[in-house]
Enzyme design. Structure first.
Site, mmCIF file in Angstrom:
data_model
loop_
_atom_site.group_PDB
_atom_site.id
_atom_site.type_symbol
_atom_site.label_atom_id
_atom_site.label_comp_id
_atom_site.label_asym_id
_atom_site.label_seq_id
_atom_site.Cartn_x
_atom_site.Cartn_y
_atom_site.Cartn_z
ATOM 1 N N HIS A 1 0.871 -1.199 0.000
ATOM 2 C CA HIS A 1 0.000 0.000 0.000
ATOM 3 C C HIS A 1 0.897 1.234 0.000
ATOM 4 O O HIS A 1 1.471 1.593 1.027
ATOM 5 C CB HIS A 1 -0.911 0.012 1.230
ATOM 6 C CG HIS A 1 -1.904 1.143 1.212
ATOM 7 N ND1 HIS A 1 -3.248 0.956 1.447
ATOM 8 C CD2 HIS A 1 -1.762 2.477 0.985
ATOM 9 C CE1 HIS A 1 -3.886 2.109 1.363
ATOM 10 N NE2 HIS A 1 -3.002 3.060 1.088
ATOM 11 N N HIS B 1 1.560 5.362 -1.700
ATOM 12 C CA HIS B 1 1.208 6.536 -2.512
ATOM 13 C C HIS B 1 2.496 7.141 -3.061
ATOM 14 O O HIS B 1 3.334 7.610 -2.285
ATOM 15 C CB HIS B 1 0.464 7.579 -1.667
ATOM 16 C CG HIS B 1 -0.816 7.045 -1.103
ATOM 17 N ND1 HIS B 1 -2.015 7.131 -1.769
ATOM 18 C CD2 HIS B 1 -1.075 6.379 0.048
ATOM 19 C CE1 HIS B 1 -2.954 6.559 -1.048
ATOM 20 N NE2 HIS B 1 -2.413 6.087 0.060
ATOM 21 N N LYS C 1 -9.012 -0.192 -6.295
ATOM 22 C CA LYS C 1 -9.143 0.421 -4.966
ATOM 23 C C LYS C 1 -10.516 1.038 -4.810
ATOM 24 O O LYS C 1 -10.957 1.827 -5.646
ATOM 25 C CB LYS C 1 -8.077 1.508 -4.816
ATOM 26 C CG LYS C 1 -8.099 2.235 -3.482
ATOM 27 C CD LYS C 1 -7.506 1.377 -2.381
ATOM 28 C CE LYS C 1 -7.648 2.018 -1.003
ATOM 29 N NZ LYS C 1 -6.678 3.081 -0.762
ATOM 30 N N HIS D 1 -10.552 1.052 1.297
ATOM 31 C CA HIS D 1 -10.405 2.031 2.383
ATOM 32 C C HIS D 1 -11.673 1.869 3.230
ATOM 33 O O HIS D 1 -12.734 2.348 2.860
ATOM 34 C CB HIS D 1 -10.279 3.454 1.835
ATOM 35 C CG HIS D 1 -10.053 4.464 2.914
ATOM 36 N ND1 HIS D 1 -8.863 5.127 3.102
ATOM 37 C CD2 HIS D 1 -10.869 4.892 3.914
ATOM 38 C CE1 HIS D 1 -8.953 5.915 4.154
ATOM 39 N NE2 HIS D 1 -10.159 5.804 4.666
ATOM 40 N N HIS E 1 -4.857 -0.665 5.558
ATOM 41 C CA HIS E 1 -4.439 0.117 6.739
ATOM 42 C C HIS E 1 -5.428 -0.002 7.900
ATOM 43 O O HIS E 1 -6.029 0.986 8.319
ATOM 44 C CB HIS E 1 -4.174 1.576 6.392
ATOM 45 C CG HIS E 1 -5.167 2.232 5.458
ATOM 46 N ND1 HIS E 1 -6.514 2.188 5.649
ATOM 47 C CD2 HIS E 1 -4.977 2.952 4.332
ATOM 48 C CE1 HIS E 1 -7.106 2.860 4.681
ATOM 49 N NE2 HIS E 1 -6.206 3.322 3.870
ATOM 50 N N ASP F 1 1.252 2.584 3.557
ATOM 51 C CA ASP F 1 0.394 3.761 3.342
ATOM 52 C C ASP F 1 1.235 5.030 3.367
ATOM 53 O O ASP F 1 0.743 6.095 3.755
ATOM 54 C CB ASP F 1 -0.746 3.817 4.374
ATOM 55 C CG ASP F 1 -1.818 4.830 3.967
ATOM 56 O OD1 ASP F 1 -1.871 5.201 2.784
ATOM 57 O OD2 ASP F 1 -2.598 5.243 4.846
HETATM 58 C C1 NCD Z 1 -3.657 9.060 1.895
HETATM 59 C C2 NCD Z 1 -3.159 10.107 0.897
HETATM 60 O O1 NCD Z 1 -2.639 11.141 1.326
HETATM 61 O O2 NCD Z 1 -3.226 9.871 -0.311
HETATM 62 N N1 NCD Z 1 -3.720 9.661 3.194
HETATM 63 C C3 NCD Z 1 -3.742 9.024 4.376
HETATM 64 O O3 NCD Z 1 -3.883 9.681 5.406
HETATM 65 N N2 NCD Z 1 -3.577 7.725 4.460
HETATM 66 C C4 NCD Z 1 -4.975 8.521 1.451
HETATM 67 C C5 NCD Z 1 -5.380 7.254 2.154
HETATM 68 O O4 NCD Z 1 -4.750 6.217 2.010
HETATM 69 O O5 NCD Z 1 -6.374 7.285 2.875
HETATM 70 ZN ZN ZN Z 2 -3.425 5.025 1.444
#
Ligand code: NCD
Ligand code: ZN
Length: 358
Positions: free
Chosen positions: A15, A17, A101, A138, A176, A250
């Site tokens: 996971h 970003h 997702k 999510h 998460h 995450d």
């Molecule tokens: C994530 C993001 O910033 O893209 N933020 C977070 O707090 N985890 C989005 C997500 O995974 O919920």
């Molecule tokens: Zn995330």
């Protein structure tokens, strides 16, 4: 005898970003250094909603990988009310994406194009079940009347349970997880088609961390940190040896200006120190012998992918977390645990150190 070095199969991040443009270029080396593969989340602006967009995004990522890196981005599709089941099938068959997702609309950062009701994506979920494509969720209720600390627990019963009943063969990752209820829900599922990722911050901190001496935006993420009893339940789940739990950072970079603001955004940039943080937790729980399964085996097995062949080594030797990342336009990204010291270091085989530019 105290373990001093821990060689393990190279882990994956299930996971992540990575963002795009300058931010992608700045943050990618951290993940490429730590992990073999990563599930790349599609919540860009605009989101990655088609196979074509996923392929283009993968090319962007590969185009800015450090020379010599063998990091493999695994692409995902951002589900919308209008997602075309035929594009999902074709995109999965073509290898454009490996999973999709589900962001309930309004649940988190860049989720405004997300799904407003599970009924709207019934055709997509039927196809995903058919082709064995995992649904990554999510898992938070978006009902504004639900307390922010209860949103995950409410989602389990209001949405996840009926969804699992309606699609009995659909593979699902509850992303998460942050509560004892979610850990218990996953632990009790006997089917093997339900799994969960756990972040380092939810293993290390409870919600007090957000308010220690003042408001602490760098400890704010979604789902939000919970009470101590939840943190303990997550530590128990992660170190239990159950194959249903695996590593997913995450890691979600935002510039410090966007976080340290009157309406600071959610997300913690954990990629640079993810393994050092996770292994510290396993060490504290006296579960170092279970770390490789959590970090390197369980996720690959769930996704039906071969395990990585490379080995990495963690050493009991302090890491001081000091490196902030500066973007060309002046923005700055602060990593998780900035200014702190962790008792473990990540080392690479010499040949990798030579090949991967820092
Ligand atoms: C994530 C993001 O910033 O893209 N933020 C977070 O707090 N985890 C989005 C997500 O995974 O919920
Ligand atoms: Zn995330």
């Amino acid at each position: 005898m105290t373990v001093q070095t821990l060689p393990i199969r190279r882990p994956d991040d299930w996971h992540l970003h990575l963002r795009d443009a300058d931010l992608l270029r700045a943050v990618l080396p951290a993940s490429a250094r730590q992990f073999g593969r990563a599930i790349v989340m599609p919540n860009l602006k605009p989101p990655v909603t088609t196979a074509e967009a996923a392929m283009a995004y993968r090319e962007c990522i590969l185009g800015v990988l450090p020379p010599g890196s063998e990091f493999t981005p695994l692409m995902t599709c951002y589900l919308c009310d209008t997602t075309d089941p035929a594009d999902i099938r074709a995109g999965f068959d073509a290898g454009a994406f490996v999973a999709a997702k589900l962001y309930p609309a309004g649940a988190t950062t860049h989720s405004e194009y997300g799904v407003t009701s599970i009924d709207r994506i019934a055709g997509v979920l039927a196809v995903m079940q058919d082709i064995g494509m995992p649904l990554l969720i999510h898992g938070e209720s978006t009902d504004p009347a639900v307390d922010v600390f209860d949103r995950e627990a409410v989602f389990l019963h209001a949405t996840l349970r009926p969804l699992l009943a309606r699609y009995p063969r659909l593979k699902v990752v509850l992303e998460h997880i942050t509560t004892a209820e979610a850990a218990d829900f996953v632990m009790r599922d006997p089917s093997g088609r339900l799994a969960a990722t756990i972040t380092p911050q939810h293993l290390m901190f409870n919600r007090n961390a957000m308010f220690a001496g003042g408001i602490r935006p760098h400890h704010y993420c979604l789902p939000v940190l919970k009470r101590e009893r939840h943190r303990l339940a997550l530590r128990h789940a992660a170190t239990s040896g159950s194959p249903a739990f695996f590593l997913g950072t995450d890691s979600a970079p935002h510039d410090t200006g966007a976080k340290e603001s009157a309406c600071g955004c959610a997300g913690i940039f954990s990629a640079p120190v993810a393994l050092q943080a996770y292994v510290t937790v396993f060490d504290e729980e006296q579960a170092l012998d279970r770390f490789e399964a959590f970090a390197s085996d369980n996720g690959a097995r769930f996704y039906g992918m071969p395990p990585n062949q490379q080995t990495i080594t963690l050493h009991r030797s302090p890491t001081h977390v000091s490196g902030q990342i500066d973007l060309p336009d002046g923005r700055r990204i602060r990593p998780f645990l900035f200014g702190e010291t962790l008792p473990w270091t990540l080392a690479w085989p010499d040949d990798d150190l030579d090949r991967i530019a820092s």
